[in-house]
Scaffold this active site. Structure first.
Site, PDB file in Angstrom:
ATOM      1  N   HIS A 153      -2.436  75.261  71.910  1.00 39.55           N
ATOM      2  CA  HIS A 153      -3.863  75.281  72.232  1.00 39.55           C
ATOM      3  C   HIS A 153      -4.769  75.469  71.011  1.00 39.55           C
ATOM      4  O   HIS A 153      -5.733  76.244  71.036  1.00 39.55           O
ATOM      5  CB  HIS A 153      -4.158  76.364  73.272  1.00 39.55           C
ATOM      6  CG  HIS A 153      -3.511  76.103  74.615  1.00 39.55           C
ATOM      7  ND1 HIS A 153      -3.221  74.849  75.083  1.00 39.55           N
ATOM      8  CD2 HIS A 153      -3.097  76.968  75.596  1.00 39.55           C
ATOM      9  CE1 HIS A 153      -2.671  74.938  76.286  1.00 39.55           C
ATOM     10  NE2 HIS A 153      -2.575  76.205  76.612  1.00 39.55           N
ATOM     11  N   HIS A 192      -8.874  74.946  80.668  1.00 42.47           N
ATOM     12  CA  HIS A 192      -7.748  75.760  81.120  1.00 42.47           C
ATOM     13  C   HIS A 192      -8.125  76.645  82.309  1.00 42.47           C
ATOM     14  O   HIS A 192      -7.618  77.769  82.448  1.00 42.47           O
ATOM     15  CB  HIS A 192      -7.270  76.625  79.946  1.00 42.47           C
ATOM     16  CG  HIS A 192      -5.821  76.981  79.988  1.00 42.47           C
ATOM     17  ND1 HIS A 192      -5.316  77.934  80.840  1.00 42.47           N
ATOM     18  CD2 HIS A 192      -4.771  76.511  79.287  1.00 42.47           C
ATOM     19  CE1 HIS A 192      -4.011  78.051  80.634  1.00 42.47           C
ATOM     20  NE2 HIS A 192      -3.652  77.196  79.698  1.00 42.47           N
ATOM     21  N   GLU A 225      -4.603  70.915  83.786  1.00 37.32           N
ATOM     22  CA  GLU A 225      -5.153  70.628  82.464  1.00 37.32           C
ATOM     23  C   GLU A 225      -5.012  69.135  82.178  1.00 37.32           C
ATOM     24  O   GLU A 225      -3.922  68.661  81.869  1.00 37.32           O
ATOM     25  CB  GLU A 225      -4.407  71.446  81.405  1.00 37.32           C
ATOM     26  CG  GLU A 225      -4.494  72.939  81.627  1.00 37.32           C
ATOM     27  CD  GLU A 225      -3.343  73.687  80.967  1.00 37.32           C
ATOM     28  OE1 GLU A 225      -3.175  73.576  79.743  1.00 37.32           O
ATOM     29  OE2 GLU A 225      -2.594  74.378  81.680  1.00 37.32           O
TER      30      GLU A 225
HETATM   31  C1  BGC Z   1       0.848  76.187  78.737  1.00 35.27           C
HETATM   32  C2  BGC Z   1       1.708  77.399  78.985  1.00 35.27           C
HETATM   33  C3  BGC Z   1       1.045  78.585  78.356  1.00 35.27           C
HETATM   34  C4  BGC Z   1      -0.320  78.755  78.935  1.00 35.27           C
HETATM   35  C5  BGC Z   1      -1.054  79.877  78.264  1.00 35.27           C
HETATM   36  C6  BGC Z   1      -0.476  76.433  79.384  1.00 35.27           C
HETATM   37  O1  BGC Z   1      -1.307  75.355  79.139  1.00 35.27           O
HETATM   38  O2  BGC Z   1       1.437  75.009  79.236  1.00 35.27           O
HETATM   39  O3  BGC Z   1       2.999  77.205  78.446  1.00 35.27           O
HETATM   40  O4  BGC Z   1       1.779  79.750  78.540  1.00 35.27           O
HETATM   41  O5  BGC Z   1      -1.062  77.577  78.782  1.00 35.27           O
HETATM   42  O6  BGC Z   1      -1.830  80.571  79.117  1.00 35.27           O
END
Ligand code: BGC
Length: 379
Positions: free
Chosen positions: A129, A203, A344
């Site tokens: 991210h 998210h 997402e």
């Molecule tokens: C990911 C997860 C991650 C989470 C974090 C998601 O987009 O795919 O693996 O733990 O984000 O909050």
């Protein structure tokens, strides 16, 4: 409820108690960061009693109030009611705008135009991210939007060349707007002065029965994707696209989220080794067509539904596997395992290292765009 008592005192008229029953957007203070940067909250309402709150810290959806089939409203987005909690629990990315690169980049490294770029690793051996301080940690500049049939907020952020290791000065705009069809539209655009890579997403975690009300296991999901990108044990795609048919990832027909979540399947074990959970990228059949339904999730009890439409080729469906009830969210609710799910919209994880995946390269001077609509029912 309140982020910071003093910051909020001047804005008590905008705290949701006097919600207009028409399209409107109002602005209020939402406290500040430890560096003293002021954070604003934009509160959008529509004629159906729905409201969406976006805060400028992380460009986040902070709350979505949606009536159920009997007209009873609740907040269906997981969030916090103050900036400090967002900072203290940054790894859950509640409601955040994710950038520069959503999901993982293997080994915190990629090559572009023959040059290797190194990124901070914040998820085992990988970058997740956008790195240690992604767009979710920035205070975005903001201005209200009112077009007559949509209200919302336009957020802008300038990310200097080399931020978190990514090349190019990048100017990013995210527009959140709500209309009277209960469409929450997120439109992203960005321009860089050097070739770079980009994969923006949001998210937000939904729990259609209400944030903090329990698990989402009885909520029924349909994902319009016949294939997914299988992962290794660090959740990096192997590069293959595999059919979901015959696996616990088959949501091509409406299926309760919990139905196969405990299946003894090696991919599920990678996503959540102990309790079971989804954390995968589905290859959408919609192929970037914004008019085609990509995902629908419904809560039979409350009658609430969210649909997703997107220009992106994939969706990460994640069942909040790392929530463990150890902290409280907004409204004082404990948020436990499977307490929400994310949808997402994205390009596939690790695309900069996967030549066969749709490209995430953005050429200097070209415009990146992405549109995702979350449509909520009942209207
Ligand atoms: C990911 C997860 C991650 C989470 C974090 C998601 O987009 O795919 O693996 O733990 O984000 O909050």
């Amino acid at each position: 409820m309140l982020g910071s008592a003093t910051a909020w005192a001047a804005d008590s008229a905008n705290d949701g108690s006097s919600q207009p029953d028409h399209l409107a957007v109002t602005q209020s203070d939402f406290g500040q960061t430890p560096d003293g940067e002021k954070v604003q909250r934009y509160h959008m309402t529509n004629a159906n009693g729905m409201s969406v709150d976006v805060i400028t810290f992380g460009g986040r959806i902070q709350s979505i109030e949606l009536p159920d089939k009997n007209g009873k409203s609740t907040d269906i987005a997981l969030g916090f009611d103050n900036v400090k909690d967002y900072i203290d629990h940054s790894s859950v990315y509640f409601g955040a705008t994710i950038g520069r690169y959503g999901n993982r980049i293997a080994g915190g490294q990629f090559k572009l135009n023959g040059q290797t770029y190194n990124l901070p690793k914040n998820n085992g051996p990988n970058t997740l991210h956008g790195g240690t301080k992604g767009f979710d940690q920035k205070v975005w500049a903001a201005a209200p939007i009112d077009t007559g049939d949509r209200v919302g907020v336009e957020l802008t952020h300038f990310s200097p060349d080399g931020t978190m290791g990514f090349p190019g000065n990048l100017a990013v705009t995210v527009r959140y707007t709500l209309d009277n069809d209960n469409d929450l539209r997120i439109h992203y655009s960005a321009v860089s002065d050097q070739d770079t890579v980009i994969n923006l997403t949001n998210h937000v975690y939904f729990n259609l029965a209400g944030a903090g009300s329990g698990t989402v296991l009885d909520q029924v999901a349909m994902i319009n994707g016949d294939r997914f990108t299988p992962i290794d044990k660090t959740l990096i795609p192997t590069g293959q696209l595999k059919p979901v048919s015959g696996t616990p990832l088959d949501f091509t027909t409406p299926t309760p989220i919990g139905k196969h979540i405990h299946a003894d399947n090696p991919q599920l074990k990678y996503a959540e080794p102990d309790k079971g959970g989804y954390d995968f990228n589905w290859v959408l059949n919609t192929q970037g067509n914004l008019d085609d339904l990509a995902v629908r999730v419904s809560d039979p009890q409350s009658g609430r539904t969210v649909e997703m439409y997107t220009t992106e080729p994939g969706v990460q469906f994640y069942t909040s596997n790392f929530l463990d009830g150890s902290f409280k969210g907004a409204h004082g609710h404990k948020l436990g395992h499977w307490g929400g799910f994310t949808l997402e919209a994205q390009h596939y994880p690790d695309s900069p290292n996967q030549p066969d995946f749709p490209t995430t390269e953005l050429k200097a001077g070209q415009k990146y765009t992405q549109t995702t609509v979350y449509k909520f029912l009942p209207e």
